[in-house]
Scaffold this active site. Structure first.
Site, PDB file in Angstrom:
ATOM      1  N   HIS A 183      -4.697   2.867  -1.416  1.00 13.07           N
ATOM      2  CA  HIS A 183      -6.046   2.760  -2.013  1.00 13.07           C
ATOM      3  C   HIS A 183      -6.548   1.339  -1.915  1.00 13.07           C
ATOM      4  CE1 HIS A 183      -9.220   3.174  -5.160  1.00 13.07           C
ATOM      5  NE2 HIS A 183      -9.181   4.436  -4.807  1.00 13.07           N
TER       6      HIS A 183
ATOM      7  N   ILE B  49      -8.279  -1.827  -3.633  1.00 14.72           N
ATOM      8  CA  ILE B  49      -9.115  -1.742  -4.832  1.00 14.72           C
ATOM      9  C   ILE B  49      -8.336  -0.966  -5.885  1.00 14.72           C
ATOM     10  CG2 ILE B  49     -11.245  -0.805  -5.821  1.00 14.72           C
ATOM     11  CD1 ILE B  49     -12.527  -1.102  -3.051  1.00 14.72           C
TER      12      ILE B  49
ATOM     13  N   GLY C 192     -10.048   3.593 -10.294  1.00 10.34           N
ATOM     14  CA  GLY C 192     -10.693   3.722 -11.599  1.00 10.34           C
ATOM     15  C   GLY C 192      -9.805   4.356 -12.641  1.00 10.34           C
ATOM     16  N   VAL C 193      -9.005   5.348 -12.245  1.00 14.13           N
ATOM     17  CA  VAL C 193      -8.119   5.994 -13.224  1.00 14.13           C
ATOM     18  C   VAL C 193      -7.075   5.009 -13.741  1.00 14.13           C
ATOM     19  CG1 VAL C 193      -8.482   8.338 -12.394  1.00 14.13           C
ATOM     20  CG2 VAL C 193      -6.635   6.984 -11.443  1.00 14.13           C
TER      21      VAL C 193
ATOM     22  N   GLU D 224      -6.541   3.848 -17.569  1.00  8.15           N
ATOM     23  CA  GLU D 224      -5.217   3.862 -18.186  1.00  8.15           C
ATOM     24  C   GLU D 224      -4.907   2.516 -18.843  1.00  8.15           C
ATOM     25  OE1 GLU D 224      -1.561   5.040 -19.639  1.00  8.15           O
ATOM     26  OE2 GLU D 224      -3.187   6.298 -18.885  1.00  8.15           O
TER      27      GLU D 224
END
Length: 176
Positions: free
Chosen positions: A68, A74, A77-78, A82
């Site tokens: 990723h 980057i 987002g998850v 978290e």
């Protein structure tokens, strides 16, 4: 030498509190825990307004960067969410530490809702993600938080989180 404030936590104290470990431990330091009243009070209404600031140092060694994205790493987002949830769970730290002897297995924090999530800028290796959380709701075991993430003072992400925070009492399956 000055003693650190009681709610400035290094990685050893963080690992005593959070059950997460590599590669899912997303907090490197708790900078402070503050509130409008006594932080270790048992009353739910005194929890509203508790603020926690924590740090996640983002490094190229994070396992998600291999995919990723290989040419443009980057932070997903998850993973940012978290990190925010883990920092937010420290809102209960003062109460937990005061009453730790009463509980068998520590506490459990389950993320049950994410609303209004916005990712405003990418978080990349070398960034220091500063997470700021504020308790917006506390009713029994359900807690609401407004969370923000910044890098170099610039807002990179924000959301509203809902969590179920449980502490098991010794000799009972009752949770509070």
């Amino acid at each position: 030498m000055n003693e650190p404030a009681p709610y400035q936590l290094d990685i050893r104290k963080i690992q005593e509190f959070l059950p997460h470990r590599y590669p899912f431990l997303m907090v490197d330091r708790i900078l402070d825990i503050t509130g409008p009243g006594p932080l270790d009070s048992d009353e739910s209404k005194t929890k509203i307004g508790i603020k926690v600031r924590g740090v996640k140092n983002v490094t190229m060694n994070e396992p998600y960067f291999t995919g990723h994205f290989p040419d443009l790493p980057i932070m997903p987002g998850v993973q940012i969410i978290e990190a925010m949830a883990q920092v937010a769970s420290f809102s209960i730290y003062p109460t937990y530490m005061k009453r730790k002897a009463e509980f068998d297995d520590g506490f459990q924090c389950f993320l049950v809702g994410v609303d209004n999530a916005r990712f405003r800028a990418p978080v990349t290796p070398g960034d220091v993600l500063v997470v700021e959380t504020e308790v917006t709701m506390s009713r029994s075991t359900m807690w609401g938080f407004h969370v923000r993430g910044t890098v170099d003072g610039k807002l990179v992400a924000e959301a509203d989180l809902l969590a179920n925070i449980l502490m098991s009492r010794k000799g009972s399956k009752t949770v509070r």
